[in-house]
Design an enzyme around this catalytic site. Structure first.
Site, PDB file in Angstrom:
ATOM      1  N   ASN A 234      35.817  41.714  41.794  1.00 41.36           N
ATOM      2  CA  ASN A 234      34.786  42.416  42.553  1.00 41.36           C
ATOM      3  C   ASN A 234      34.195  43.576  41.754  1.00 41.36           C
ATOM      4  O   ASN A 234      33.045  43.566  41.343  1.00 41.36           O
ATOM      5  CB  ASN A 234      35.369  42.910  43.870  1.00 41.36           C
ATOM      6  CG  ASN A 234      34.337  43.491  44.825  1.00 41.36           C
ATOM      7  OD1 ASN A 234      34.601  43.672  46.003  1.00 41.36           O
ATOM      8  ND2 ASN A 234      33.139  43.802  44.374  1.00 41.36           N
TER       9      ASN A 234
ATOM     10  N   ALA B 112      42.531  40.626  41.147  1.00 44.93           N
ATOM     11  CA  ALA B 112      42.644  42.074  40.978  1.00 44.93           C
ATOM     12  C   ALA B 112      42.931  42.479  39.535  1.00 44.93           C
ATOM     13  O   ALA B 112      43.708  41.837  38.831  1.00 44.93           O
ATOM     14  CB  ALA B 112      43.710  42.675  41.889  1.00 44.93           C
ATOM     15  N   GLY B 113      42.266  43.556  39.128  1.00 44.79           N
ATOM     16  CA  GLY B 113      42.506  44.150  37.815  1.00 44.79           C
ATOM     17  C   GLY B 113      41.631  43.615  36.703  1.00 44.79           C
ATOM     18  O   GLY B 113      41.653  44.134  35.588  1.00 44.79           O
TER      19      GLY B 113
ATOM     20  N   GLY C 131      40.923  47.219  41.143  1.00 45.96           N
ATOM     21  CA  GLY C 131      39.902  48.144  40.671  1.00 45.96           C
ATOM     22  C   GLY C 131      40.224  48.869  39.389  1.00 45.96           C
ATOM     23  O   GLY C 131      39.451  49.722  38.948  1.00 45.96           O
TER      24      GLY C 131
ATOM     25  N   LYS D 185      42.409  35.537  53.131  1.00 44.65           N
ATOM     26  CA  LYS D 185      43.084  36.165  51.996  1.00 44.65           C
ATOM     27  C   LYS D 185      43.975  37.252  52.579  1.00 44.65           C
ATOM     28  O   LYS D 185      43.490  38.240  53.120  1.00 44.65           O
ATOM     29  CB  LYS D 185      42.085  36.758  51.013  1.00 44.65           C
ATOM     30  CG  LYS D 185      42.755  37.480  49.840  1.00 44.65           C
ATOM     31  CD  LYS D 185      41.761  38.268  49.016  1.00 44.65           C
ATOM     32  CE  LYS D 185      42.492  39.181  48.054  1.00 44.65           C
ATOM     33  NZ  LYS D 185      41.578  40.101  47.339  1.00 44.65           N
TER      34      LYS D 185
END
Length: 263
Positions: A210, A188-189, A161, A100
């Site tokens: 995550n 992401a987000g 995040g 990645k």
């Protein structure tokens, strides 16, 4: 209902949830969350994990025993050289050509650097890597990454995040429509299961997240919630969501409906 299999990077998967491994309260919680989510691909930051207390054989061995595919990433890299060096180290440690690719261009938003990202992607593809580039939803950058040899694109939903969800759904839908045969993963987000459902309803192939799981009050339960949300979104996409329209349409036909009048 049995989940359909799909292929990405030469591997066959059932789950459409990719799960990050950072910021969990304990290694055991991480292990349970992965199992609860049904995720078959987990991401690992070589640079960040190597600088924490969890670095070492115990962490790496725990991931390997779960039987998941490891997707190492180049998180924290800001130059092409850093990204290339980290990718080569990851290939040696995890014995995988998957990477990645992250090349950050802005410290505040952690937005990918479009020019350096393309440069690094081109070099890594030439070196035999299967590159999963973390990018924005910009179509011009997407086209350059595909020309560089990438078969997968990972546009962000929002800054890493932030938990904001899909900040630019129009651009994400446009990207999906423009490249119907390219594997697209929202990365992401994502903050809530409903955000993941929205991405899958658009036709995205998977979601990578995550913090939304790792920082939940109960990461194990939240991991399961995301698994169900992603499955619901995929089923909705396959079923064909109804189109939106400006005016109301009665769900019950008016013709033949009796009306009661009071005298």
């Amino acid at each position: 209902m049995t989940r359909q299999t799909w292929e990405i990077g030469g591997k066959t998967l059932h789950s459409r949830l990719f799960l990050g491994t950072a910021r969990y309260p304990s290694l055991e919680t991480l292990r349970q969350a992965i199992e609860s989510s049904g995720a078959e691909v987990v991401t690992v930051s070589l640079r960040r994990e190597s600088s924490t207390e969890r670095a070492g054989e115990r962490f790496w061995s725990a991931l390997k025993t779960l039987g998941v595919h490891i997707l190492p990433n180049t998180a924290g890299c800001k130059t092409v050289k850093e990204a290339l060096t980290t990718a080569e180290m990851a290939r040696e440690i995890f014995e995988t050509s998957w990477i990645k690719l992250e090349v950050i261009g802005d410290d505040y938003t952690l937005q990918p650097h479009p020019f350096l990202l393309v440069e690094a992607a081109e070099e890594l593809n030439q070196r035999g890597f299967e590159v999963f580039p973390y990018t924005t939803e910009d179509i011009v950058v997407a086209e350059r990454l595909l020309q560089a040899g990438c078969k997968v694109l990972m546009p962000w939903g929002a800054p890493i995040g932030s938990g904001q969800g899909l900040n630019n759904p129009f651009a994400l839908k446009t990207l999906r429509a423009r490249y119907p045969n390219t594997r697209l993963i929202v990365d992401a987000g994502i903050g809530k299961p409903s955000h993941a459902t929205q991405a899958l309803e658009m036709g995205y192939d998977a979601v990578l997240l995550n913090t939304a799981v790792a920082r939940a009050i109960d990461p194990v339960v939240m991991a399961r919630a995301f698994a169900l949300a992603i499955e619901a979104g995929r089923l909705a996409y396959l079923a064909g969501p109804m189109p939106t329209q400006e005016t109301a349409t009665p769900s019950t036909p008016v013709t033949g409906t009796p009306f009661w009048h009071h005298s």
